[in-house]
Design a protein around this motif. Structure first.
Motif, PDB file in Angstrom:
ATOM      1  N   GLY A  80       2.235  18.529  -7.271  1.00 33.63           N
ATOM      2  CA  GLY A  80       2.906  17.250  -7.054  1.00 33.63           C
ATOM      3  C   GLY A  80       2.299  16.116  -7.848  1.00 33.63           C
ATOM      4  O   GLY A  80       2.887  15.050  -7.962  1.00 33.63           O
ATOM      5  N   LYS A  81       1.112  16.356  -8.420  1.00 34.85           N
ATOM      6  CA  LYS A  81       0.426  15.328  -9.203  1.00 34.85           C
ATOM      7  C   LYS A  81      -0.032  15.834 -10.567  1.00 34.85           C
ATOM      8  O   LYS A  81       0.090  15.132 -11.566  1.00 34.85           O
ATOM      9  CB  LYS A  81      -0.801  14.803  -8.444  1.00 34.85           C
ATOM     10  CG  LYS A  81      -0.506  14.069  -7.158  1.00 34.85           C
ATOM     11  CD  LYS A  81      -1.803  13.565  -6.543  1.00 34.85           C
ATOM     12  CE  LYS A  81      -1.552  12.827  -5.242  1.00 34.85           C
ATOM     13  NZ  LYS A  81      -2.817  12.316  -4.647  1.00 34.85           N
ATOM     14  N   GLN A 125       2.525  16.500 -18.672  1.00 28.65           N
ATOM     15  CA  GLN A 125       1.790  15.610 -17.779  1.00 28.65           C
ATOM     16  C   GLN A 125       2.082  14.141 -18.086  1.00 28.65           C
ATOM     17  O   GLN A 125       2.182  13.311 -17.180  1.00 28.65           O
ATOM     18  CB  GLN A 125       0.291  15.879 -17.877  1.00 28.65           C
ATOM     19  CG  GLN A 125      -0.546  15.127 -16.848  1.00 28.65           C
ATOM     20  CD  GLN A 125      -0.310  15.614 -15.425  1.00 28.65           C
ATOM     21  OE1 GLN A 125      -0.534  16.784 -15.126  1.00 28.65           O
ATOM     22  NE2 GLN A 125       0.118  14.717 -14.554  1.00 28.65           N
ATOM     23  N   ILE A 126       2.242  13.788 -19.367  1.00 36.08           N
ATOM     24  CA  ILE A 126       2.604  12.421 -19.731  1.00 36.08           C
ATOM     25  C   ILE A 126       3.921  12.038 -19.079  1.00 36.08           C
ATOM     26  O   ILE A 126       4.058  10.979 -18.467  1.00 36.08           O
ATOM     27  CB  ILE A 126       2.714  12.259 -21.259  1.00 36.08           C
ATOM     28  CG1 ILE A 126       1.342  12.392 -21.921  1.00 36.08           C
ATOM     29  CG2 ILE A 126       3.309  10.888 -21.614  1.00 36.08           C
ATOM     30  CD1 ILE A 126       1.393  12.334 -23.441  1.00 36.08           C
ATOM     31  N   LYS A 127       4.932  12.889 -19.208  1.00 38.56           N
ATOM     32  CA  LYS A 127       6.246  12.639 -18.600  1.00 38.56           C
ATOM     33  C   LYS A 127       6.118  12.407 -17.096  1.00 38.56           C
ATOM     34  O   LYS A 127       6.679  11.451 -16.549  1.00 38.56           O
ATOM     35  CB  LYS A 127       7.167  13.829 -18.880  1.00 38.56           C
ATOM     36  CG  LYS A 127       8.369  13.962 -17.960  1.00 38.56           C
ATOM     37  CD  LYS A 127       9.017  15.314 -18.120  1.00 38.56           C
ATOM     38  CE  LYS A 127       9.953  15.643 -16.973  1.00 38.56           C
ATOM     39  NZ  LYS A 127      11.217  14.900 -17.021  1.00 38.56           N
ATOM     40  N   LEU A 128       5.364  13.274 -16.420  1.00 44.97           N
ATOM     41  CA  LEU A 128       5.223  13.188 -14.970  1.00 44.97           C
ATOM     42  C   LEU A 128       4.440  11.946 -14.563  1.00 44.97           C
ATOM     43  O   LEU A 128       4.744  11.310 -13.549  1.00 44.97           O
ATOM     44  CB  LEU A 128       4.553  14.455 -14.447  1.00 44.97           C
ATOM     45  CG  LEU A 128       5.363  15.739 -14.702  1.00 44.97           C
ATOM     46  CD1 LEU A 128       4.515  16.971 -14.439  1.00 44.97           C
ATOM     47  CD2 LEU A 128       6.613  15.758 -13.841  1.00 44.97           C
ATOM     48  N   ASP A 129       3.439  11.568 -15.354  1.00 44.26           N
ATOM     49  CA  ASP A 129       2.678  10.356 -15.057  1.00 44.26           C
ATOM     50  C   ASP A 129       3.539   9.114 -15.249  1.00 44.26           C
ATOM     51  O   ASP A 129       3.423   8.142 -14.491  1.00 44.26           O
ATOM     52  CB  ASP A 129       1.428  10.279 -15.941  1.00 44.26           C
ATOM     53  CG  ASP A 129       0.342  11.257 -15.497  1.00 44.26           C
ATOM     54  OD1 ASP A 129       0.429  11.757 -14.363  1.00 44.26           O
ATOM     55  OD2 ASP A 129      -0.579  11.516 -16.285  1.00 44.26           O
ATOM     56  N   LEU A 130       4.404   9.124 -16.252  1.00 42.63           N
ATOM     57  CA  LEU A 130       5.328   8.007 -16.446  1.00 42.63           C
ATOM     58  C   LEU A 130       6.302   7.908 -15.275  1.00 42.63           C
ATOM     59  O   LEU A 130       6.618   6.811 -14.797  1.00 42.63           O
ATOM     60  CB  LEU A 130       6.092   8.171 -17.758  1.00 42.63           C
ATOM     61  CG  LEU A 130       5.296   7.985 -19.048  1.00 42.63           C
ATOM     62  CD1 LEU A 130       6.150   8.359 -20.255  1.00 42.63           C
ATOM     63  CD2 LEU A 130       4.795   6.548 -19.190  1.00 42.63           C
ATOM     64  N   MET A 131       6.784   9.042 -14.799  1.00 44.56           N
ATOM     65  CA  MET A 131       7.678   9.054 -13.643  1.00 44.56           C
ATOM     66  C   MET A 131       7.000   8.455 -12.416  1.00 44.56           C
ATOM     67  O   MET A 131       7.633   7.785 -11.597  1.00 44.56           O
ATOM     68  CB  MET A 131       8.121  10.481 -13.335  1.00 44.56           C
ATOM     69  CG  MET A 131       9.100  11.077 -14.323  1.00 44.56           C
ATOM     70  SD  MET A 131       9.494  12.818 -13.944  1.00 44.56           S
ATOM     71  CE  MET A 131      10.300  12.640 -12.343  1.00 44.56           C
ATOM     72  N   ALA A 132       5.695   8.685 -12.309  1.00 41.26           N
ATOM     73  CA  ALA A 132       4.930   8.198 -11.164  1.00 41.26           C
ATOM     74  C   ALA A 132       4.481   6.750 -11.329  1.00 41.26           C
ATOM     75  O   ALA A 132       3.867   6.186 -10.429  1.00 41.26           O
ATOM     76  CB  ALA A 132       3.718   9.090 -10.934  1.00 41.26           C
ATOM     77  N   LEU A 139       0.833  -1.195   0.000  1.00 39.44           N
ATOM     78  CA  LEU A 139       0.000   0.000   0.000  1.00 39.44           C
ATOM     79  C   LEU A 139       0.869   1.247   0.000  1.00 39.44           C
ATOM     80  O   LEU A 139       0.609   2.208  -0.724  1.00 39.44           O
ATOM     81  CB  LEU A 139      -0.930   0.006   1.220  1.00 39.44           C
ATOM     82  CG  LEU A 139      -1.848   1.237   1.370  1.00 39.44           C
ATOM     83  CD1 LEU A 139      -2.780   1.350   0.179  1.00 39.44           C
ATOM     84  CD2 LEU A 139      -2.633   1.147   2.665  1.00 39.44           C
ATOM     85  N   LEU A 140       1.935   1.217   0.817  1.00 40.22           N
ATOM     86  CA  LEU A 140       2.834   2.360   0.873  1.00 40.22           C
ATOM     87  C   LEU A 140       3.507   2.593  -0.466  1.00 40.22           C
ATOM     88  O   LEU A 140       3.677   3.728  -0.916  1.00 40.22           O
ATOM     89  CB  LEU A 140       3.892   2.147   1.965  1.00 40.22           C
ATOM     90  CG  LEU A 140       3.398   2.243   3.410  1.00 40.22           C
ATOM     91  CD1 LEU A 140       4.522   1.849   4.361  1.00 40.22           C
ATOM     92  CD2 LEU A 140       2.903   3.641   3.729  1.00 40.22           C
ATOM     93  N   VAL A 141       3.894   1.501  -1.142  1.00 42.91           N
ATOM     94  CA  VAL A 141       4.530   1.623  -2.450  1.00 42.91           C
ATOM     95  C   VAL A 141       3.577   2.237  -3.449  1.00 42.91           C
ATOM     96  O   VAL A 141       3.920   3.118  -4.221  1.00 42.91           O
ATOM     97  CB  VAL A 141       5.024   0.248  -2.944  1.00 42.91           C
ATOM     98  CG1 VAL A 141       5.437   0.337  -4.409  1.00 42.91           C
ATOM     99  CG2 VAL A 141       6.203  -0.221  -2.108  1.00 42.91           C
ATOM    100  N   SER A 142       2.319   1.789  -3.451  1.00 43.82           N
ATOM    101  CA  SER A 142       1.346   2.284  -4.426  1.00 43.82           C
ATOM    102  C   SER A 142       1.028   3.747  -4.205  1.00 43.82           C
ATOM    103  O   SER A 142       0.855   4.510  -5.150  1.00 43.82           O
ATOM    104  CB  SER A 142       0.062   1.447  -4.370  1.00 43.82           C
ATOM    105  OG  SER A 142      -0.567   1.585  -3.106  1.00 43.82           O
ATOM    106  N   PRO A 162       3.973  12.368  -4.492  1.00 41.11           N
ATOM    107  CA  PRO A 162       4.141  13.358  -5.549  1.00 41.11           C
ATOM    108  C   PRO A 162       5.428  13.159  -6.338  1.00 41.11           C
ATOM    109  O   PRO A 162       6.325  12.439  -5.919  1.00 41.11           O
ATOM    110  CB  PRO A 162       4.180  14.672  -4.764  1.00 41.11           C
ATOM    111  CG  PRO A 162       4.807  14.295  -3.469  1.00 41.11           C
ATOM    112  CD  PRO A 162       4.275  12.906  -3.164  1.00 41.11           C
ATOM    113  N   VAL A 163       5.506  13.817  -7.486  1.00 39.95           N
ATOM    114  CA  VAL A 163       6.693  13.797  -8.339  1.00 39.95           C
ATOM    115  C   VAL A 163       7.329  15.178  -8.292  1.00 39.95           C
ATOM    116  O   VAL A 163       6.638  16.192  -8.326  1.00 39.95           O
ATOM    117  CB  VAL A 163       6.312  13.436  -9.789  1.00 39.95           C
ATOM    118  CG1 VAL A 163       7.499  13.614 -10.717  1.00 39.95           C
ATOM    119  CG2 VAL A 163       5.800  12.006  -9.852  1.00 39.95           C
ATOM    120  N   GLU A 164       8.646  15.218  -8.212  1.00 36.78           N
ATOM    121  CA  GLU A 164       9.341  16.498  -8.135  1.00 36.78           C
ATOM    122  C   GLU A 164       9.592  17.054  -9.533  1.00 36.78           C
ATOM    123  O   GLU A 164      10.096  16.366 -10.411  1.00 36.78           O
ATOM    124  CB  GLU A 164      10.682  16.325  -7.418  1.00 36.78           C
ATOM    125  CG  GLU A 164      11.454  17.624  -7.268  1.00 36.78           C
ATOM    126  CD  GLU A 164      12.816  17.443  -6.636  1.00 36.78           C
ATOM    127  OE1 GLU A 164      13.500  18.457  -6.422  1.00 36.78           O
ATOM    128  OE2 GLU A 164      13.187  16.277  -6.363  1.00 36.78           O
TER     129      GLU A 164
END
Length: 240
Positions: free
Chosen positions: A85-86, A144-151, A18-21, A26-28
């Protein structure tokens, strides 16, 4: 020897999962500038340069800019946005295209999130339309695509205000590909825009995993055969 897992261990594993998910965000965001070679072909090949620039203007206000410079045409595109962050939340989007080989075009979009509306001004003709929460502009969705991939996100579906209409852009992750770039060999995640089988248009993007999913290549093909491509040449961070 058979291994027995204690019930408490199972509970601990569940908590860790759960913690991992939830740790996907957030992404920096990191201010940076990336330069690309650019090519455009619509009968006659045209070459030039392109630049992506991401800078932080204040505590929560950022600017993402994309410029294309060539002998035949120039494109200047930018979006001012908030980042929590999202999600990229656009404030204003600006587009300008000029040159003797293309038709001149201007567009400005002002986002009003209190009323969930966007004011469009294209070629001096203003009008407004309603938008849902988390709607994006034509440049911000690429970030947003880049950030979603990072997440680690798999569902890449976005509502985009474009040309006075609200459009749904959906992308699928095709897998990974090794690219030889000006910065060396890189493993890139390949993302393709989902279109109908009858569509002659194509949009494919390559994001470098080891470089925080930096966009390293993009190919766009229009229905009339017009082809646009950029390839990474250099990238560097910018001091905040």
């Amino acid at each position: 020897m058979r291994r027995i897992t204690h019930p408490c261990s199972k509970k601990l594993i569940s908590i860790l999962l759960l913690l991992v998910s939830t740790a996907l965000y957030p992404v920096e965001l990191k201010p940076n500038v990336a330069q690309y070679s650019a090519s455009y072909k619509n009968g006659v090949p045209i070459s030039g340069t392109a630049t992506h620039t991401l800078i932080q203007l204040s505590q929560d206000i950022w600017r993402y800019r994309f410029n294309v410079d060539s002998f035949f045409a120039d494109i200047n595109e930018s979006v001012y946005f908030q980042w929590d962050g999202k999600t990229v939340t656009p404030i204003s989007y600006h587009y300008k295209r000029s040159g003797w080989a293309v038709s001149n075009r201007r567009a400005t979009l002002e986002f009003n999130w209190k009323e969930n509306k966007v004011l469009n001004d294209v070629q001096g003709v203003p009008w407004s339309m309603g938008i849902p929460d988390r709607a994006l502009d034509k440049l911000g969705y690429q970030l947003q695509i880049k950030l979603d991939l990072m997440a680690g996100k798999q569902d890449l579906t976005y509502h985009v205000a474009d040309g006075g209409r609200l459009k749904t852009f959906q992308f699928e992750i095709l897998g990974e590909e090794t690219l030889d770039t000006e910065l060396g060999e890189v493993t890139a995640t390949v993302v393709k825009k989902v279109r109908s089988e009858s569509s002659k248009r194509d949009s494919t993007l390559w994001f470098a995993k080891e470089w925080d999913y930096l966009l390293v290549k993009l190919i766009q093909v229009e229905a009339d055969g017009e082809r646009y491509e950029i390839n990474i040449e250099s990238a560097r961070s910018i001091s905040r």
